[in-house]
Design a protein around this motif. Structure first.
Motif, PDB file in Angstrom:
ATOM      1  N   LYS A  57     -31.565 -16.660  15.152  1.00  0.00           N
ATOM      2  CA  LYS A  57     -31.941 -15.544  16.350  1.00  0.00           C
ATOM      3  C   LYS A  57     -31.458 -14.104  16.358  1.00  0.00           C
ATOM      4  N   ASP A  58     -29.955 -14.335  15.805  1.00  0.00           N
ATOM      5  CA  ASP A  58     -29.311 -12.909  15.813  1.00  0.00           C
ATOM      6  C   ASP A  58     -29.672 -12.506  14.830  1.00  0.00           C
ATOM      7  N   LYS A  59     -30.619 -12.865  13.788  1.00  0.00           N
ATOM      8  CA  LYS A  59     -31.104 -12.111  12.281  1.00  0.00           C
ATOM      9  C   LYS A  59     -29.588 -12.054  11.394  1.00  0.00           C
ATOM     10  N   ALA A  60     -28.767 -13.089  11.374  1.00  0.00           N
ATOM     11  CA  ALA A  60     -27.574 -12.902  10.783  1.00  0.00           C
ATOM     12  C   ALA A  60     -27.884 -13.901   9.413  1.00  0.00           C
ATOM     13  N   PRO A  61     -27.343 -13.731   8.473  1.00  0.00           N
ATOM     14  CA  PRO A  61     -27.544 -14.506   7.193  1.00  0.00           C
ATOM     15  C   PRO A  61     -26.944 -16.126   7.755  1.00  0.00           C
ATOM     16  N   ILE A  62     -27.384 -17.015   6.941  1.00  0.00           N
ATOM     17  CA  ILE A  62     -27.076 -18.342   7.342  1.00  0.00           C
ATOM     18  C   ILE A  62     -26.268 -18.742   6.085  1.00  0.00           C
ATOM     19  N   ASP A  63     -24.981 -18.737   5.848  1.00  0.00           N
ATOM     20  CA  ASP A  63     -24.372 -18.954   4.741  1.00  0.00           C
ATOM     21  C   ASP A  63     -22.951 -19.762   5.173  1.00  0.00           C
ATOM     22  N   MET A  64     -22.257 -20.013   4.080  1.00  0.00           N
ATOM     23  CA  MET A  64     -20.969 -20.709   4.304  1.00  0.00           C
ATOM     24  C   MET A  64     -20.000 -19.987   5.189  1.00  0.00           C
ATOM     25  N   ILE A  65     -19.920 -18.542   5.189  1.00  0.00           N
ATOM     26  CA  ILE A  65     -19.137 -17.832   5.842  1.00  0.00           C
ATOM     27  C   ILE A  65     -19.542 -17.684   7.333  1.00  0.00           C
ATOM     28  N   THR A  66     -20.689 -17.199   7.577  1.00  0.00           N
ATOM     29  CA  THR A  66     -21.384 -17.109   8.864  1.00  0.00           C
ATOM     30  C   THR A  66     -21.176 -18.469   9.450  1.00  0.00           C
ATOM     31  N   MET A  67     -21.485 -19.651   8.956  1.00  0.00           N
ATOM     32  CA  MET A  67     -21.776 -20.906   9.479  1.00  0.00           C
ATOM     33  C   MET A  67     -19.941 -21.362  10.044  1.00  0.00           C
ATOM     34  N   VAL A  68     -19.055 -21.276   8.912  1.00  0.00           N
ATOM     35  CA  VAL A  68     -17.723 -21.614   9.456  1.00  0.00           C
ATOM     36  C   VAL A  68     -17.243 -20.643  10.445  1.00  0.00           C
ATOM     37  N   ASP A  69     -17.537 -19.371  10.468  1.00  0.00           N
ATOM     38  CA  ASP A  69     -17.200 -18.524  11.687  1.00  0.00           C
ATOM     39  C   ASP A  69     -17.669 -18.926  12.846  1.00  0.00           C
ATOM     40  N   LEU A  70     -18.940 -19.247  12.896  1.00  0.00           N
ATOM     41  CA  LEU A  70     -19.779 -19.547  14.218  1.00  0.00           C
ATOM     42  C   LEU A  70     -19.173 -20.821  14.635  1.00  0.00           C
ATOM     43  N   LEU A  71     -19.251 -22.000  13.713  1.00  0.00           N
ATOM     44  CA  LEU A  71     -18.693 -23.246  14.208  1.00  0.00           C
ATOM     45  C   LEU A  71     -17.227 -23.309  14.725  1.00  0.00           C
ATOM     46  N   ARG A  72     -16.643 -22.488  14.178  1.00  0.00           N
ATOM     47  CA  ARG A  72     -15.059 -22.415  14.346  1.00  0.00           C
ATOM     48  C   ARG A  72     -15.005 -21.719  15.994  1.00  0.00           C
ATOM     49  N   HIS A  73     -15.876 -20.704  16.117  1.00  0.00           N
ATOM     50  CA  HIS A  73     -15.809 -20.071  17.512  1.00  0.00           C
ATOM     51  C   HIS A  73     -16.369 -20.913  18.615  1.00  0.00           C
ATOM     52  N   ASN A  74     -17.130 -21.971  18.175  1.00  0.00           N
ATOM     53  CA  ASN A  74     -17.774 -22.837  19.042  1.00  0.00           C
ATOM     54  C   ASN A  74     -17.039 -23.989  19.246  1.00  0.00           C
ATOM     55  N   GLY A  75     -15.965 -24.056  18.502  1.00  0.00           N
ATOM     56  CA  GLY A  75     -14.881 -25.265  18.803  1.00  0.00           C
ATOM     57  C   GLY A  75     -15.414 -26.549  18.169  1.00  0.00           C
ATOM     58  N   SER A  76     -16.590 -26.337  17.179  1.00  0.00           N
ATOM     59  CA  SER A  76     -17.023 -27.529  16.576  1.00  0.00           C
ATOM     60  C   SER A  76     -16.871 -27.581  15.245  1.00  0.00           C
ATOM     61  N   LEU A  77     -16.310 -26.985  14.412  1.00  0.00           N
ATOM     62  CA  LEU A  77     -16.097 -26.955  13.198  1.00  0.00           C
ATOM     63  C   LEU A  77     -15.321 -28.147  12.774  1.00  0.00           C
ATOM     64  N   ASN A  78     -14.543 -28.869  13.351  1.00  0.00           N
ATOM     65  CA  ASN A  78     -13.836 -30.160  12.931  1.00  0.00           C
ATOM     66  C   ASN A  78     -14.851 -31.256  13.165  1.00  0.00           C
ATOM     67  N   GLN A  79     -15.899 -31.271  14.197  1.00  0.00           N
ATOM     68  CA  GLN A  79     -16.719 -32.228  14.424  1.00  0.00           C
ATOM     69  C   GLN A  79     -17.583 -32.308  13.331  1.00  0.00           C
ATOM     70  N   VAL A  80     -18.113 -31.580  12.452  1.00  0.00           N
ATOM     71  CA  VAL A  80     -19.117 -31.502  11.840  1.00  0.00           C
ATOM     72  C   VAL A  80     -18.653 -31.631  10.402  1.00  0.00           C
ATOM     73  N   GLY A  81     -17.053 -31.756  10.180  1.00  0.00           N
ATOM     74  CA  GLY A  81     -16.661 -32.227   8.912  1.00  0.00           C
ATOM     75  C   GLY A  81     -16.089 -30.872   8.181  1.00  0.00           C
ATOM     76  N   GLY A  82     -16.031 -29.846   8.739  1.00  0.00           N
ATOM     77  CA  GLY A  82     -15.484 -28.448   8.399  1.00  0.00           C
ATOM     78  C   GLY A  82     -16.283 -28.038   7.116  1.00  0.00           C
ATOM     79  N   ALA A  83     -15.508 -26.769   6.543  1.00  0.00           N
ATOM     80  CA  ALA A  83     -16.330 -26.287   5.406  1.00  0.00           C
ATOM     81  C   ALA A  83     -16.698 -27.260   4.383  1.00  0.00           C
ATOM     82  N   ALA A  84     -15.793 -28.257   4.109  1.00  0.00           N
ATOM     83  CA  ALA A  84     -16.177 -29.169   2.855  1.00  0.00           C
ATOM     84  C   ALA A  84     -17.566 -29.794   3.105  1.00  0.00           C
TER      85      ALA A  84
END
Length: 451
Positions: A57-84
């Protein structure tokens, strides 16, 4: 006994969809109209897919870096299993070419889970001794309709080219003539071309202007002309009163004469006349407080038991059940839902409504669009609107909305008040509408003509 199995799911399909999006960002545009975050069985997968939608929606790339940043910002990075775990998804799918295939699997499994949930709800209602059976059937139908609706995903087939549109219209024209609901009033039918399947005609009127009798005249006339069954949902009158009025209209008797004939067991000739006039084609449901869902359910029942319907009449809007804190909220919901029902059931609908009490004092005798009780949203759901008002022992009609042409035409209605028979229209006489302030002031519910 319920077999407690793991709910329908495809973890492999979910991982393949998410992995394909991370490998090829264009995949999100291929699947986002086919699946939603709720279609994913695993909560981490729902969170990851939602993050993909937010980035797209924000026309941002969808990759490891952007996903980790967004999930960390949302407080859900650990819930999804982290970057691994995100890295695992990327490695899981060798190619993004089959993403639509995997999306279809995910969606179908989600539909099966919803079916299972709906079935469990139906079982609970069936075992509940205090549950109203008709309410349970209505809710069950609504649950299945929701599942059926969600089964249809957006596709290119929903967008019509000029050639396809013309083909559809050719088919429509070849069928609609015999399926249009006609009022039997020549000038009115010429103005609106009849009410086609999927359309709604709303009639608003003061109390005491024979609107219920008009609806019965319309349904009986349409049954006689087309041979198709009509369904009348009489929320106001019990079926016994509907019968008396039906005999009045079809046999030309006053109400007292009808009652006397049936009391003295002299009704067989009247019954024969009803059969000859196709009154057996009219079905009546007098259950009170019907919701739109229940009206739709009765349409299904009538079709299954008696065959195709040529029209549905509802008497009247103000007595229908609907959610909402205010009358305006309820009318808004009912108006939109009734239009949707007409389209889904592909049937003409004739709806009766009343005017608000202050209209006569604020606007005068002649009816206008904003006279409808409950607000102007009645207009939004109607393809055609007809208004009725009475003055000096005369009954008048005005075309207030017409999807097929101009509005504002007015007629005097020729009615036999003793037999409740609507015989046609007469030319409108402007002199009949000369303002009479003293009469207008007295014209209220208690002062309506006693016909």
């Amino acid at each position: 006994m319920i077999n407690h199995k793991v709910p329908p799911q495809s973890i492999e399909g979910e991982m393949s969809v998410l992995g394909a999006i991370l490998v090829d960002n264009q995949c999100i545009h291929k699947v986002r109209h086919h699946i939603s975050a709720d279609d994913f069985y695993r909560e981490p997968h729902r969170l990851i897919y939602s993050a993909c939608l937010d980035l797209a929606k924000d026309k941002a790339p969808i990759d490891m870096i952007t996903m980790v940043d967004l999930l960390r910002h949302n407080g859900s990075l650990n819930q999804v299993g982290g970057a691994a775990y995100l890295a695992t998804l990327i490695d899981y799918v060798p190619t993004a070419a089959n993403v639509l295939h995997y999306a279809k699997i995910v969606h179908e499994q989600a539909l099966k889970r919803r079916m299972l949930s709906a079935a469990m709800r139906m079982i609970d209602m069936a075992h509940d001794e205090h549950c109203d059976l008709q309410d349970a059937i209505s809710e069950s139908r609504s649950l299945m309709a929701d599942i059926s609706g969600s089964a249809h995903s957006a596709s290119a087939g929903d967008i019509y080219t000029l050639e396809q549109r013309v083909e559809r219209y050719i088919k429509y024209v070849s069928q609609v003539g015999s399926l249009r609901f006609r009022t039997g009033f020549g000038e009115i039918d010429n103005a609106i071309r009849g009410v086609a399947p999927g359309e709604v005609m709303t009639i608003i009127a003061y109390s005491g202007t024979f609107k219920s009798a008009l609806l019965q005249n319309l349904l009986q006339g349409n049954a006689e002309r087309t041979g198709l069954r009509q369904l009348m949902c009489s929320l106001e009158m019990p079926v016994e009163k509907c019968v008396e009025r039906e005999v009045q209209i079809q046999c030309g008797l006053e109400g007292r004469a009808v009652e006397d004939a049936f009391r003295d067991k002299l009704w067989k000739d009247l019954y024969a006349t009803l059969l000859r006039r196709k009154s057996d084609k009219v079905l009546v449901c007098d259950r009170p407080r019907l919701s739109v869902e229940k009206v739709s359910a009765y349409i299904d029942i009538a079709r299954a038991k008696h065959g195709e319907l040529g029209g549905v009449g509802i008497d009247y809007l103000g007595l229908m059940a609907a959610e909402g804190r205010t009358l305006f909220d309820k009318v808004s919901a009912l108006s939109a839902d009734l239009k949707g029902m007409a389209k889904e059931q592909n049937i003409p609908v004739v709806l009766l409504g009343q005017v608000h009490r202050g209209f006569a004092q604020s606007k005068g005798i002649e009816i206008e669009m904003d006279a409808a009780k409950g607000g102007g949203d009645i207009e939004a759901g109607a393809d055609y609107m007809l208004g009725l008002w009475a003055k000096d022992d005369k009954l008048f009609a005005k075309l207030l909305k017409n999807r097929n042409g101009p509005v504002g035409q007015r007629w005097e209605i020729d009615i036999d008040r003793d037999t409740l028979t609507f015989r046609g229209t007469l030319p409108f006489n402007e002199q009949d509408q000369e303002p009479e302030p003293s009469h207008v002031q007295r014209y209220g519910r208690a002062d309506l003509p006693k016909w």
